[in-house]
Write a protein that holds these residues in place. Sequence first.
Motif, PDB file in Angstrom:
ATOM      1  N   ARG A 268      -7.457  26.960  19.768  1.00  0.00           N
ATOM      2  CA  ARG A 268      -8.401  27.253  18.653  1.00  0.00           C
ATOM      3  C   ARG A 268      -8.002  27.371  17.108  1.00  0.00           C
ATOM      4  O   ARG A 268      -7.064  27.832  16.965  1.00  0.00           O
ATOM      5  N   GLU A 269      -8.839  27.049  16.408  1.00  0.00           N
ATOM      6  CA  GLU A 269      -8.844  26.849  15.104  1.00  0.00           C
ATOM      7  C   GLU A 269      -9.855  27.821  14.252  1.00  0.00           C
ATOM      8  O   GLU A 269      -9.770  28.049  13.238  1.00  0.00           O
ATOM      9  N   SER A 270     -11.014  27.842  14.962  1.00  0.00           N
ATOM     10  CA  SER A 270     -12.278  28.282  14.573  1.00  0.00           C
ATOM     11  C   SER A 270     -11.978  30.084  14.300  1.00  0.00           C
ATOM     12  O   SER A 270     -11.253  30.616  15.164  1.00  0.00           O
ATOM     13  N   ASP A 273     -15.097  35.272  14.678  1.00  0.00           N
ATOM     14  CA  ASP A 273     -16.391  35.623  14.693  1.00  0.00           C
ATOM     15  C   ASP A 273     -17.068  34.497  15.559  1.00  0.00           C
ATOM     16  O   ASP A 273     -18.033  34.501  16.202  1.00  0.00           O
ATOM     17  N   ARG A 274     -16.559  33.152  15.456  1.00  0.00           N
ATOM     18  CA  ARG A 274     -17.297  31.821  16.262  1.00  0.00           C
ATOM     19  C   ARG A 274     -16.854  32.119  17.523  1.00  0.00           C
ATOM     20  O   ARG A 274     -17.771  31.999  18.361  1.00  0.00           O
ATOM     21  N   PRO A 316     -16.602  20.804  20.675  1.00  0.00           N
ATOM     22  CA  PRO A 316     -16.081  21.497  19.930  1.00  0.00           C
ATOM     23  C   PRO A 316     -16.437  22.758  19.602  1.00  0.00           C
ATOM     24  O   PRO A 316     -17.825  23.177  19.719  1.00  0.00           O
ATOM     25  N   LEU A 317     -15.425  23.733  19.485  1.00  0.00           N
ATOM     26  CA  LEU A 317     -15.897  25.020  19.363  1.00  0.00           C
ATOM     27  C   LEU A 317     -16.909  25.490  18.297  1.00  0.00           C
ATOM     28  O   LEU A 317     -17.953  26.207  18.465  1.00  0.00           O
ATOM     29  N   SER A 318     -16.691  24.872  17.108  1.00  0.00           N
ATOM     30  CA  SER A 318     -17.656  25.147  16.077  1.00  0.00           C
ATOM     31  C   SER A 318     -19.019  24.599  16.578  1.00  0.00           C
ATOM     32  O   SER A 318     -19.892  25.343  16.120  1.00  0.00           O
ATOM     33  N   GLN A 319     -19.163  23.597  17.127  1.00  0.00           N
ATOM     34  CA  GLN A 319     -20.441  22.954  17.284  1.00  0.00           C
ATOM     35  C   GLN A 319     -21.121  23.921  18.387  1.00  0.00           C
ATOM     36  O   GLN A 319     -22.186  23.986  18.653  1.00  0.00           O
ATOM     37  N   ALA A 321     -20.435  27.203  18.959  1.00  0.00           N
ATOM     38  CA  ALA A 321     -21.009  28.289  18.590  1.00  0.00           C
ATOM     39  C   ALA A 321     -22.416  28.066  17.604  1.00  0.00           C
ATOM     40  O   ALA A 321     -23.275  28.910  17.720  1.00  0.00           O
ATOM     41  N   SER A 322     -22.780  26.963  17.044  1.00  0.00           N
ATOM     42  CA  SER A 322     -23.675  26.823  16.193  1.00  0.00           C
ATOM     43  C   SER A 322     -24.946  26.367  16.979  1.00  0.00           C
ATOM     44  O   SER A 322     -26.015  26.929  16.843  1.00  0.00           O
TER      45      SER A 322
END
Length: 501
Positions: A268-270, A273-274, A316-319, A321-322
């Motif tokens: 993980r890099e996010s 909170d994500r 992707p974790l950021s995607q 979470a969005s």
Amino acid sequence: MVRTGDRLPIDSVPGGTTLLCVGPPMAGKRRLALRLLADGATDDDTTVLVSTDSSTAALRAEYKSALDGVSPAVGIVDSAGDAYGETADNEWTRHVSMPAELGNVGSAVLDLLDTLGEGRDGSVDRIGVLSLTTLALNADVDQTIRFVHSLSRLVEERSGFAVLTAHENSFSKTDLGQVEALVDGVVYTREGTDGLEVRIEGLDGGQEWSSVPISTAPRSELGVPQPATPASGTSEPTGATTDLAFDSLAELIAQVDGDRPTLTVCNRESPDDRLETVREFFEDLDIDVRETELAAENPRDVALLHRGPVQMASSPLSQLASGVETANADDDPFATRRGPDVLEALHERVFGARGVEKQFLIDASTAIEMTAWQTGGGQLLAGFQHLSRYWESQRSRRVMHRIADAGVDVHIYGVPDVVPTVDRPNVTIHPDSSTEIEESWFVTYDGDGRTDRTGTLVVRETDPEVYEGFWTYEPSISRDVFRYLRDTYGVLEEAGQQAPS
């Protein structure tokens, strides 16, 4: 004004009105909703029905049986799975893979209204949602409330008319209050001595209970078509084989729970909170979220959905979470969208029940019972833990009687703390004092030989009013549960009798 005919104490409502029909299951509110939408319809009108528990052909036939010599355009949004294997969209039908996809349900409604209503001058858009209970059972309650808000706003903008149905007690008092605040009127229903009775709140103020003329003819008399391949009768659900092998319901629950997917976040890099956004979303689905650091440089900041070593999807974790934030956002659910691959892969047919409220399990069992009632054949096995929970519950007996009257062989299991008498053909009582029967609450329906109509709920009471287990529409699991219960506790060849203990 939109006519409602003689089905309500008032004969019309203003354009832009959304009504909510609330009442006990199998009491007639679905038939009432279809009649309200059909009465006053013209050849120029457009009707879109959202089905959460019936095939497109069956629902279309039910609605057309309520029309009085007119032929409005009728579109179906199918989120139940078509009983005839037709999953491709056409001019009249839109398919959504499951009721939880409220965004796609909403956009399909809008698409059909625009497609079928093109060139129809002066037409009235009519929308029926059958039912909100199933939507809330599969999706988050907040998402369901936002769906109702957007739907009522759409109806108001188009000066249309919508009728939504919901089983009583499906929502908490607070949540139901929010839903009722978003509609223009609530039609409460109940069974009276002379048939269906209704009481209206909203619109012109409170009304007294009054009888309404609603046909009680079974669906088989409404011209509802049958599948091209006849059902195999009351044998057992058919379907693909599974790897499940169990000697008790507790062992089955453990196996099903162990087969649930896991979400693993790698490298993980996010920010925290994500991850927390994703964790909360998946934990609500009873899916464990884990985090790991891999020795390899890649993949970085990715979420893997997997069953054991078998990967189902990755994003992707950021995607991800969005995508979760979009799914939970207070925006328009009528907007078409596609989520990250991990969310798209979450069309699970097995739903975990661990520490959930008892009412949720009642709703899950009701959905299976409704399927049996609408199918009108096959066998339904129901374990009440204690026979008193069946015999002394007016609701339980009424529901089982309705299912039996529709042509389903009903088998009731429980510890004989009371001794029920035979009170209905097609209902067989199985007294059994085993510990497993005392601890287990189950409902399983064989689908009358049709894989698209099976359903099973199996939970165990681990503490007073605390349950763990699952419910599913997966035919192979339903078949295994049906076979285990039949072989262990018996299903008599002739129903309508007291089985020996």
